[in-house]
Design a protein around this motif. Sequence first.
Motif, mmCIF file in Angstrom:
data_model
loop_
_atom_site.group_PDB
_atom_site.id
_atom_site.type_symbol
_atom_site.label_atom_id
_atom_site.label_comp_id
_atom_site.label_asym_id
_atom_site.label_seq_id
_atom_site.Cartn_x
_atom_site.Cartn_y
_atom_site.Cartn_z
ATOM 1 N N PHE A 137 0.967 -0.978 0.054
ATOM 2 C CA PHE A 137 -0.074 -0.199 0.035
ATOM 3 C C PHE A 137 0.878 0.987 -0.063
ATOM 4 N N GLY A 138 0.356 2.459 -0.242
ATOM 5 C CA GLY A 138 0.869 3.684 -0.431
ATOM 6 C C GLY A 138 1.168 4.251 1.064
ATOM 7 N N THR A 155 2.157 8.401 2.869
ATOM 8 C CA THR A 155 2.943 9.703 2.775
ATOM 9 C C THR A 155 3.614 10.143 4.224
ATOM 10 N N GLU A 194 -4.120 1.042 3.004
ATOM 11 C CA GLU A 194 -3.644 -0.262 3.883
ATOM 12 C C GLU A 194 -4.781 -1.321 4.104
ATOM 13 N N LEU A 222 -1.303 -2.138 -4.098
ATOM 14 C CA LEU A 222 -1.015 -1.029 -4.479
ATOM 15 C C LEU A 222 0.550 -0.793 -4.077
ATOM 16 N N ASP A 223 1.096 -0.690 -5.507
ATOM 17 C CA ASP A 223 2.594 -0.566 -5.739
ATOM 18 C C ASP A 223 3.003 0.819 -5.243
ATOM 19 N N ALA A 224 2.082 1.654 -5.149
ATOM 20 C CA ALA A 224 2.510 2.879 -4.752
ATOM 21 C C ALA A 224 2.710 3.710 -5.906
ATOM 22 N N GLU A 225 4.198 4.125 -5.750
ATOM 23 C CA GLU A 225 4.484 5.329 -6.918
ATOM 24 C C GLU A 225 3.371 6.542 -6.593
ATOM 25 N N THR A 226 3.151 6.675 -5.351
ATOM 26 C CA THR A 226 2.392 7.518 -4.928
ATOM 27 C C THR A 226 2.541 9.134 -5.478
ATOM 28 N N LEU A 256 -2.330 6.309 -6.823
ATOM 29 C CA LEU A 256 -1.460 5.180 -6.479
ATOM 30 C C LEU A 256 -1.439 4.197 -7.452
ATOM 31 N N SER A 270 -1.403 0.558 -9.017
ATOM 32 C CA SER A 270 -1.469 -0.810 -8.845
ATOM 33 C C SER A 270 -1.025 -1.573 -10.209
#
Length: 167
Positions: free
Chosen positions: A4-5, A7, A25, A31-35, A49, A51
Amino acid sequence: QRVFGATIKSYDGGKVWSDLAPIGERSGLYLDAETDVVALTDGSLLAALRSSRTDLYFASSADHGKKWSDVRSAGFKGHCPHFLRHSSGALLLTHRIPATAAHWSLDEGKTWNGPLQIDSVGGAYPSSVESPDGKVYCVYYEEGAGSSIRGARLIVDRSGVRLDDGP
């Protein structure tokens, strides 16, 4: 596997980081994130985010990123998201998949238009900047052997987003 992502914040110019705020979460999604995060005009935040298994996802925060809403599907795939708030008021979201593309929102991320295919290559980690004339330059790199750095100019306004074919 939980992916999950999140911050985190720094209050001292990046020396110390704290205030971890998970995003998605408990969603059960991968969710690979790369937010990436953008401020909306009402003062809230919008996060995008990645996926790699399903669509791109969004979450929002009304308290400056201390807590995030449940994630919601964007309705389209997109890796390596990058937001740009354009002077026209449009939100531009560039990403990889499909190829190198852009979506845009004229209503603060409630709905999204596109995709506009920027390039036929799978452009990794596109990033955009607005120039003084209001045009947007998007730079990204190809993946794999012999990859190169590429770029494209976009015209962004309240009527939409299009490639700039000019000199």
